[in-house]
Design a protein around this motif. Structure first.
Motif, PDB file in Angstrom:
ATOM      1  N   ARG A  30       6.264  10.911 -17.187  1.00 31.45           N
ATOM      2  CA  ARG A  30       6.202   9.675 -17.976  1.00 31.45           C
ATOM      3  C   ARG A  30       4.975   9.682 -18.909  1.00 31.45           C
ATOM      4  O   ARG A  30       5.070   9.228 -20.050  1.00 31.45           O
ATOM      5  CB  ARG A  30       6.141   8.467 -17.028  1.00 31.45           C
ATOM      6  N   GLY A  31       3.866  10.198 -18.416  1.00 31.89           N
ATOM      7  CA  GLY A  31       2.671  10.258 -19.287  1.00 31.89           C
ATOM      8  C   GLY A  31       2.886  11.190 -20.465  1.00 31.89           C
ATOM      9  O   GLY A  31       2.465  10.904 -21.593  1.00 31.89           O
ATOM     10  N   LEU A  32       3.529  12.332 -20.222  1.00 31.02           N
ATOM     11  CA  LEU A  32       3.806  13.273 -21.304  1.00 31.02           C
ATOM     12  C   LEU A  32       4.720  12.659 -22.339  1.00 31.02           C
ATOM     13  O   LEU A  32       4.496  12.748 -23.549  1.00 31.02           O
ATOM     14  CB  LEU A  32       4.416  14.555 -20.726  1.00 31.02           C
ATOM     15  N   LEU A  33       5.807  12.002 -21.868  1.00 37.63           N
ATOM     16  CA  LEU A  33       6.742  11.364 -22.813  1.00 37.63           C
ATOM     17  C   LEU A  33       6.078  10.216 -23.559  1.00 37.63           C
ATOM     18  O   LEU A  33       6.356   9.992 -24.745  1.00 37.63           O
ATOM     19  CB  LEU A  33       7.971  10.866 -22.041  1.00 37.63           C
ATOM     20  N   ILE A  74      14.722   6.982 -27.897  1.00 37.13           N
ATOM     21  CA  ILE A  74      15.311   7.918 -26.922  1.00 37.13           C
ATOM     22  C   ILE A  74      14.248   8.342 -25.916  1.00 37.13           C
ATOM     23  O   ILE A  74      14.512   8.427 -24.700  1.00 37.13           O
ATOM     24  CB  ILE A  74      15.908   9.130 -27.660  1.00 37.13           C
ATOM     25  N   MET A  75      13.024   8.626 -26.411  1.00 39.82           N
ATOM     26  CA  MET A  75      11.939   8.991 -25.500  1.00 39.82           C
ATOM     27  C   MET A  75      11.633   7.851 -24.537  1.00 39.82           C
ATOM     28  O   MET A  75      11.328   8.074 -23.356  1.00 39.82           O
ATOM     29  CB  MET A  75      10.677   9.352 -26.295  1.00 39.82           C
ATOM     30  N   ASN A  76      11.701   6.629 -25.022  1.00 36.22           N
ATOM     31  CA  ASN A  76      11.440   5.476 -24.158  1.00 36.22           C
ATOM     32  C   ASN A  76      12.483   5.378 -23.048  1.00 36.22           C
ATOM     33  O   ASN A  76      12.153   5.118 -21.874  1.00 36.22           O
ATOM     34  CB  ASN A  76      11.427   4.198 -25.006  1.00 36.22           C
ATOM     35  N   ARG A 116      11.779   5.922 -18.942  1.00 38.42           N
ATOM     36  CA  ARG A 116      12.114   4.992 -17.862  1.00 38.42           C
ATOM     37  C   ARG A 116      12.866   5.673 -16.730  1.00 38.42           C
ATOM     38  O   ARG A 116      12.803   5.250 -15.575  1.00 38.42           O
ATOM     39  CB  ARG A 116      12.947   3.829 -18.426  1.00 38.42           C
ATOM     40  N   SER A 117      13.601   6.758 -17.093  1.00 38.64           N
ATOM     41  CA  SER A 117      14.374   7.444 -16.057  1.00 38.64           C
ATOM     42  C   SER A 117      13.613   8.614 -15.436  1.00 38.64           C
ATOM     43  O   SER A 117      14.130   9.277 -14.545  1.00 38.64           O
ATOM     44  CB  SER A 117      15.692   7.956 -16.657  1.00 38.64           C
ATOM     45  N   ALA A 118      12.379   8.888 -15.941  1.00 44.47           N
ATOM     46  CA  ALA A 118      11.613  10.012 -15.394  1.00 44.47           C
ATOM     47  C   ALA A 118      11.145   9.673 -13.982  1.00 44.47           C
ATOM     48  O   ALA A 118      10.792   8.526 -13.672  1.00 44.47           O
ATOM     49  CB  ALA A 118      10.431  10.317 -16.296  1.00 44.47           C
TER      50      ALA A 118
END
Length: 578
Positions: free
Chosen positions: A404-407, A390-392, A396-398
């Motif tokens: 994106r770095g935080l996720l 889910i994080m991935n 991709r949608s960030a």
């Protein structure tokens, strides 16, 4: 437990009954046995005394001819000294030459003056012994003595040299010497009729062997090992037993040939009569009470074995086999036992049945718990992987690189936890995980996710089983340390990162070391010790491992190292750390 205690008491009863019978029979026969041993000891002591006396008499008898030879040599030496002091050198030389010519037992005679020169001798040439060790040693001795020389100066053969100091008014005037060929001295003993096990040696106080009856033996092997030559000469006229140089125990007798200088040592194998089992008389003395004891034990066996002992032995054997895991003995059947032992048999069978049923329930419970635990680890692993997926998708949608770095960082930490549960699921005991395998998987995942093709990664991990309360912070700490290293690794050419984990089995110390190359390490130190999330997590993981990291910086490298002690699982400590 009551039945088990009863079985133990019955086993002890059977054993104690046999022991008591043995003790009673032994006490009954003890006076007779002690009397037999005492009488035998007296006989053997008398036999040993007779053996010592016999050996001494044989040694003294064998020494007669040799003693006469040495006494004759001493008399000749003393006469030579008197002649030298009273006559001229030519007269003295002629006299000793005639003496040697008439006596085949001697090969040389001479007188050494105090300056070391031998002007009177049976040899044509004048000899000079001044400054030689033999001469210096001889003039220090006050009495007659004998020395051995394997190659005589005049005769060229092995000789025993009899040396007699010549005194006048208490002042030493010189040394009179007479040489006896060793072959002649040997013949004086070898002509004696000796028993096959008797050995004779003539020894001086320097430890030199003058005469030996048997050249096939190493003569040192027939002398007492722990007695010095001076002590041996001092034991003249006595007998004693000691270890010979060969390591065997022998009986020795010492007979004096020249007072304080030369002795004849006779020896024979020593029969230790103090050891009652070492002779026929001793064995007979032991056999008589032993035969009576065996006969009494036979009667006791016939009276007790069938009624008690065999049933107790069967019960004890069944209990031992049952304790070792053999559940086939759960139905014991004794052969016509007394009522008391029949009751013990029924109690054992009931106990075996109850324990077998309890073990079956326990084994089933363990299997169920193992299946449930595997399922828990499997589901947790799947859920964490789902969260990572889910994080991935969210990453991709960030829209922003910061998001994106935080996720990505959160996803990496979640995957690390998932790897731990996967390792626990695959582990045989479901409680520990191999740190080497876990760290290898975590490091490979972090390196792949951050993607630094310009960095060479070197890893080395040593196998050590850790419980989750240490494996989790160690794997997460390694991931955070590697993330920092990948972030700041720099070098003029190919950057390099080393991740090593070692284990010292003796001290139980586990060490994690992460080192990376960098440019301007001092400039990067502020970034590496910043108050970011990664650094806060690393401090928290260090606290969970109950340790502090050590950081070493240089111009081209940055090293992060942490050590902690491997611990067994402690539920209370784990909750306090959490």
């Amino acid at each position: 437990m009551i039945a088990g205690g009863r079985m133990r008491r019955l086993g002890s009863y059977g054993r104690s009954l046999s022991v008591r019978l043995v003790l009673l029979l032994t006490l009954a026969l003890l006076p007779l046995g002690l009397l037999s041993l005492y009488q035998t000891k007296k006989v053997l002591d008398e036999a040993e005394a007779m053996s010592r006396t016999s050996l001494m008499s044989k040694t003294v008898a064998a020494s007669h001819a040799e003693r006469e030879l040495f006494q004759k040599a001493l008399g000749a030496a003393e006469g030579l000294g008197a002649l030298v002091l009273a006559a001229s050198a030519d007269t003295c030389r002629a006299a000793v030459t005639d003496f040697i010519a008439e006596h085949s037992n001697f090969v040389f005679a001479g007188f050494i003056e105090m300056d070391g020169r031998m002007r009177c001798s049976s040899h044509d040439e004048e000899l000079d012994f001044a400054g030689t060790p033999d001469f210096e040693d001889a003039i220090t001795k006050t009495g007659p003595h004998v020395v051995m020389r394997s190659d005589g100066i005049v005769s060229g053969e092995a000789v025993a040299i009899v040396i007699h100091p010549i005194m006048r008014r208490g002042v030493l005037q010189g040394l009179a010497t007479v040489s006896i060929p060793l072959r002649v001295a040997n013949e004086t003993i070898r002509e004696t009729q000796l028993e096959s096990d008797l050995r004779l040696l003539t020894v001086n106080n320097e430890g030199e062997i003058v005469v030996s009856t048997d050249p096939d033996y190493r003569t040192e092997d027939l002398l007492p090992r722990d007695v010095t030559p001076e002590q041996l000469v001092g034991l003249a006229g006595s007998t004693f037993e000691a270890l010979a140089g060969s390591g065997t125990r022998r009986l020795f007798a010492v007979s004096e040939l020249i007072p304080g200088s030369v002795v004849l040592v006779g020896s024979a194998p020593y029969e230790n009569s103090a050891n009652l089992g070492g002779s026929l008389q001793g064995r007979m003395a032991l056999a008589f009470p032993l035969v009576m004891w065996i006969a009494g034990m036979g009667v006791a066996y016939l009276g007790v074995q069938r009624l008690v002992v065999r049933h107790v032995r069967a019960l004890r054997s069944a209990m031992r086999r049952f304790a070792l895991g053999d559940r086939a003995v759960g139905s014991l059947a004794l052969d016509n036992p007394p009522e008391e032992l029949a009751e013990a048999e029924r109690a054992f069978n009931r106990m075996a049945l109850l324990i077998s049923e309890a073990e079956q329930r326990r084994d089933q419970d363990l299997r169920d718990k193992k299946v449930l635990l595997k399922e828990v680890h499997h589901r947790v692993k799947n859920n964490l992987q789902l969260i990572a997926s889910i994080m991935n998708m969210q990453m991709r949608s960030a829209q922003s690189a910061e998001a994106r770095g935080l996720l990505s960082g959160l996803q990496q930490r979640v995957r690390g936890l998932a790897m731990l549960h996967r390792a626990l699921y695959a582990a045989p005991d479901l409680t520990t995980v191999d740190a080497a395998e876990l760290l290898q998987a975590v490091i490979e995942d972090v390196a792949q996710s951050l993607g630094r093709p310009d960095v060479t990664l070197e890893t080395h991990f040593e196998s050590v089983e850790l419980y989750p309360d240490q494996a989790v912070p160690l794997s997460m700490l390694a991931a955070e340390a590697l993330t920092n290293a990948l972030k700041y690794a720099r070098a003029p050419g190919q950057a390099r990162i080393e991740v090593h984990q070692t284990f010292a089995a003796a001290s139980g110390q586990v060490t994690l070391r992460v080192a990376n190359s960098c440019e301007g390490a001092a400039a990067k130190a502020g970034e590496l010790t910043s108050s970011g999330l990664g650094q806060k997590l690393m401090r928290a993981f260090e606290a969970q491992l109950n340790t502090l990291a050590a950081v070493t910086e240089s111009d081209d490298s940055y090293v992060y190292e942490v050590s902690f002690t491997r611990e067994e699982f402690d539920q209370g400590a784990s909750e306090r750390k959490a």
